[in-house]
Write an enzyme that holds these catalytic residues in place. Structure first.
Site, PDB file in Angstrom:
ATOM      1  N   ASN A   1     -12.203  -3.557   0.787  1.00 58.08           N
ATOM      2  CA  ASN A   1     -12.662  -4.792   1.424  1.00 58.08           C
ATOM      3  C   ASN A   1     -13.584  -4.408   2.581  1.00 58.08           C
ATOM      4  O   ASN A   1     -13.110  -3.961   3.620  1.00 58.08           O
ATOM      5  CB  ASN A   1     -11.428  -5.570   1.912  1.00 58.08           C
ATOM      6  CG  ASN A   1     -11.794  -6.802   2.715  1.00 58.08           C
ATOM      7  OD1 ASN A   1     -12.958  -7.202   2.768  1.00 58.08           O
ATOM      8  ND2 ASN A   1     -10.799  -7.401   3.341  1.00 58.08           N
ATOM      9  N   TRP A   2     -14.879  -4.591   2.374  1.00 58.05           N
ATOM     10  CA  TRP A   2     -15.850  -4.138   3.377  1.00 58.05           C
ATOM     11  C   TRP A   2     -15.953  -5.113   4.550  1.00 58.05           C
ATOM     12  O   TRP A   2     -16.627  -4.828   5.533  1.00 58.05           O
ATOM     13  CB  TRP A   2     -17.226  -3.928   2.732  1.00 58.05           C
ATOM     14  CG  TRP A   2     -17.245  -2.883   1.656  1.00 58.05           C
ATOM     15  CD1 TRP A   2     -16.203  -2.069   1.265  1.00 58.05           C
ATOM     16  CD2 TRP A   2     -18.354  -2.522   0.807  1.00 58.05           C
ATOM     17  NE1 TRP A   2     -16.601  -1.235   0.238  1.00 58.05           N
ATOM     18  CE2 TRP A   2     -17.915  -1.493  -0.059  1.00 58.05           C
ATOM     19  CE3 TRP A   2     -19.664  -2.963   0.704  1.00 58.05           C
ATOM     20  CZ2 TRP A   2     -18.751  -0.910  -1.021  1.00 58.05           C
ATOM     21  CZ3 TRP A   2     -20.501  -2.387  -0.254  1.00 58.05           C
ATOM     22  CH2 TRP A   2     -20.043  -1.369  -1.094  1.00 58.05           C
ATOM     23  N   LYS A   3     -15.342  -6.282   4.412  1.00 55.48           N
ATOM     24  CA  LYS A   3     -15.369  -7.306   5.478  1.00 55.48           C
ATOM     25  C   LYS A   3     -16.816  -7.584   5.897  1.00 55.48           C
ATOM     26  O   LYS A   3     -17.708  -7.537   5.058  1.00 55.48           O
ATOM     27  CB  LYS A   3     -14.469  -6.876   6.654  1.00 55.48           C
ATOM     28  CG  LYS A   3     -13.062  -6.509   6.175  1.00 55.48           C
ATOM     29  CD  LYS A   3     -12.067  -6.343   7.285  1.00 55.48           C
ATOM     30  CE  LYS A   3     -10.710  -5.977   6.702  1.00 55.48           C
ATOM     31  NZ  LYS A   3      -9.660  -5.870   7.711  1.00 55.48           N
TER      32      LYS A   3
ATOM     33  N   HIS B   1      -6.745 -13.914   2.932  1.00 58.52           N
ATOM     34  CA  HIS B   1      -6.774 -12.751   3.828  1.00 58.52           C
ATOM     35  C   HIS B   1      -6.382 -13.194   5.243  1.00 58.52           C
ATOM     36  O   HIS B   1      -6.748 -14.280   5.691  1.00 58.52           O
ATOM     37  CB  HIS B   1      -8.157 -12.094   3.835  1.00 58.52           C
ATOM     38  CG  HIS B   1      -8.122 -10.765   4.531  1.00 58.52           C
ATOM     39  ND1 HIS B   1      -8.169 -10.663   5.901  1.00 58.52           N
ATOM     40  CD2 HIS B   1      -7.965  -9.518   4.052  1.00 58.52           C
ATOM     41  CE1 HIS B   1      -8.064  -9.381   6.235  1.00 58.52           C
ATOM     42  NE2 HIS B   1      -7.930  -8.667   5.131  1.00 58.52           N
TER      43      HIS B   1
ATOM     44  N   GLU C   1      -7.405 -12.491   8.093  1.00 55.91           N
ATOM     45  CA  GLU C   1      -8.481 -12.857   9.030  1.00 55.91           C
ATOM     46  C   GLU C   1      -8.948 -14.284   8.773  1.00 55.91           C
ATOM     47  O   GLU C   1      -9.348 -14.992   9.699  1.00 55.91           O
ATOM     48  CB  GLU C   1      -9.623 -11.837   8.915  1.00 55.91           C
ATOM     49  CG  GLU C   1      -9.226 -10.520   9.578  1.00 55.91           C
ATOM     50  CD  GLU C   1      -9.760  -9.272   8.903  1.00 55.91           C
ATOM     51  OE1 GLU C   1     -10.740  -9.356   8.153  1.00 55.91           O
ATOM     52  OE2 GLU C   1      -9.166  -8.197   9.130  1.00 55.91           O
TER      53      GLU C   1
ATOM     54  N   GLU D   1      -0.046  -7.422   3.255  1.00 57.85           N
ATOM     55  CA  GLU D   1      -0.787  -6.842   4.373  1.00 57.85           C
ATOM     56  C   GLU D   1      -0.191  -7.339   5.686  1.00 57.85           C
ATOM     57  O   GLU D   1      -0.577  -8.413   6.179  1.00 57.85           O
ATOM     58  CB  GLU D   1      -2.259  -7.269   4.305  1.00 57.85           C
ATOM     59  CG  GLU D   1      -2.958  -6.865   3.022  1.00 57.85           C
ATOM     60  CD  GLU D   1      -4.463  -6.843   3.215  1.00 57.85           C
ATOM     61  OE1 GLU D   1      -5.039  -5.748   3.136  1.00 57.85           O
ATOM     62  OE2 GLU D   1      -5.056  -7.899   3.451  1.00 57.85           O
TER      63      GLU D   1
ATOM     64  N   GLY E   1      -6.262  -2.906  10.554  1.00 59.81           N
ATOM     65  CA  GLY E   1      -7.281  -2.457  11.492  1.00 59.81           C
ATOM     66  C   GLY E   1      -6.739  -1.868  12.780  1.00 59.81           C
ATOM     67  O   GLY E   1      -7.481  -1.670  13.735  1.00 59.81           O
TER      68      GLY E   1
ATOM     69  N   SER F   1      -4.287  -0.458   7.478  1.00 56.51           N
ATOM     70  CA  SER F   1      -4.487   0.919   7.950  1.00 56.51           C
ATOM     71  C   SER F   1      -4.094   1.964   6.907  1.00 56.51           C
ATOM     72  O   SER F   1      -3.587   3.038   7.255  1.00 56.51           O
ATOM     73  CB  SER F   1      -3.762   1.151   9.276  1.00 56.51           C
ATOM     74  OG  SER F   1      -4.275   0.272  10.265  1.00 56.51           O
TER      75      SER F   1
ATOM     76  N   GLY G   1      -9.353  -1.667   4.085  1.00 55.30           N
ATOM     77  CA  GLY G   1     -10.460  -2.169   4.884  1.00 55.30           C
ATOM     78  C   GLY G   1     -11.279  -1.021   5.446  1.00 55.30           C
ATOM     79  O   GLY G   1     -12.145  -0.470   4.769  1.00 55.30           O
ATOM     80  N   GLY G   2     -10.988  -0.630   6.676  1.00 47.70           N
ATOM     81  CA  GLY G   2     -11.791   0.372   7.385  1.00 47.70           C
ATOM     82  C   GLY G   2     -12.072   1.634   6.578  1.00 47.70           C
ATOM     83  O   GLY G   2     -13.210   2.121   6.537  1.00 47.70           O
TER      84      GLY G   2
HETATM   85  P1  PGA Z   1      -7.583  -2.058   7.204  1.00 46.65           P
HETATM   86  O1  PGA Z   1      -7.783  -3.517   6.550  1.00 46.65           O
HETATM   87  O2  PGA Z   1      -7.437  -1.091   6.052  1.00 46.65           O
HETATM   88  O3  PGA Z   1      -8.846  -1.836   8.008  1.00 46.65           O
HETATM   89  O4  PGA Z   1      -6.370  -2.117   8.042  1.00 46.65           O
HETATM   90  C1  PGA Z   1      -7.063  -3.893   5.391  1.00 46.65           C
HETATM   91  C2  PGA Z   1      -7.450  -5.290   4.993  1.00 46.65           C
HETATM   92  O5  PGA Z   1      -7.660  -6.131   5.867  1.00 46.65           O
HETATM   93  O6  PGA Z   1      -7.549  -5.592   3.787  1.00 46.65           O
END
Ligand code: PGA
Length: 262
Positions: free
Chosen positions: A9-11, A100, A102, A174, A180, A220, A241-242
């Site tokens: 997930n590149w956000k 998600h 966010e 998650e 993050g 993470s 994500g990251g």
């Molecule tokens: P993260 O994000 O790996 O940066 O913690 C995961 C996600 O939000 O899908």
């Protein structure tokens, strides 16, 4: 046996050129090591880079699904700024994230909106990853399982069993406090949450759906902790994500999912 599923997930990251380069190096490495055969892999670029990333994947020969980070549940209309599921299909999207954290916590999405999106994605024939997970305050109050249960029941309201038995619906657990932050759930905590989610699916849809549904861990996840997380029996992959913004690290996470006990 459930096939592992890892999503990147590149956000709201990358630009036109870095999105292409990330896709080029990731696809080449996955394909060269045949990891795209043993693991389902998807990438979720920002909407505006879906088409160039689609073209990179097609040219690479790698088996990587094109994913969208969100979609509106209405097929068209006066909804300024929104993107519909038919538009995403038109661009080659195969899988869509819903719920998600966010979008729930920063952008105010409710359980009802998440459910409408989940149902619309599945009804369109695309795959869906429904994201759930508790906040730090909820965890500290001992509400992890209750929050997960509420989000699964609400997210899947009126979702038919066939979507689960066909593994077209994936759940991503998650924990919000892990996203993050560098604080990953311990493998034992992830396993315990996943096992409860699977038992809940069993009670809602029966054992066949519970066996088929894939439950990804997210929060993470990185190259250093992936192998231990993936070795848990109810962890069927990761939503990353990251660490998905570095091709080499993302490939290592896919490798861990391919060889969970390595
Ligand atoms: P993260 O994000 O790996 O940066 O913690 C995961 C996600 O939000 O899908």
């Amino acid at each position: 046996m459930r096939k592992p599923f890892v999503g990147g997930n590149w956000k709201m990251n990358t630009n036109f050129e870095t999105a292409r380069q990330l896709a080029i190096s990731g696809a080449k490495s996955l394909h060269d090591h045949a990891l795209d055969a043993s693991v389902d892999v998807a990438v979720f670029p920002p909407f505006v880079y879906l088409l160039p990333v689609r073209d990179v994947i097609a040219a690479s020969g790698a088996s990587i699904k094109l994913g969208a980070q969100d979609a509106h549940f209405e097929p068209q209309g006066a909804l300024t700024g929104e993107i519909s599921i038919p538009m995403l299909r038109d661009c080659g999207v195969q899988v869509v994230l819903t719920g998600h954290s966010e979008r729930r916590h920063i952008l105010g999405e409710t359980d009802e909106m998440v459910n409408a999106k989940t149902r619309a994605v599945l009804a369109s024939g695309l795959e869906c990853i429904l994201c759930i997970g508790e906040t730090l305050a909820q965890r500290q109050a001992g509400q992890t399982d209750a929050v997960n249960e509420r989000q699964v029941r609400a997210g899947l309201a009126n979702v038919e069993k066939d979507h689960l038995t066909a593994a077209r619906l994936t759940i991503a657990y998650e924990p919000v406090w892990a996203i993050g932050t560098g604080n990953t759930a311990s493998p034992a905590d992830a396993q315990s949450a996943h096992a409860r989610i699977r038992a809940l699916i069993d009670s809602m849809y029966g054992p066949q759906a519970a066996r088929a549904v894939r439950i990804q861990y997210g929060g993470s996840c990185n190259a250093a902790n992936a192998a231990q997380l993936m070795s848990q029996p109810d962890v069927d992959g990761a939503l990353v994500g990251g660490a998905s913004l570095k091709a080499g690290e993302f490939v290592e996470i896919v490798r861990a999912a391919a060889n969970p006990r390595a």
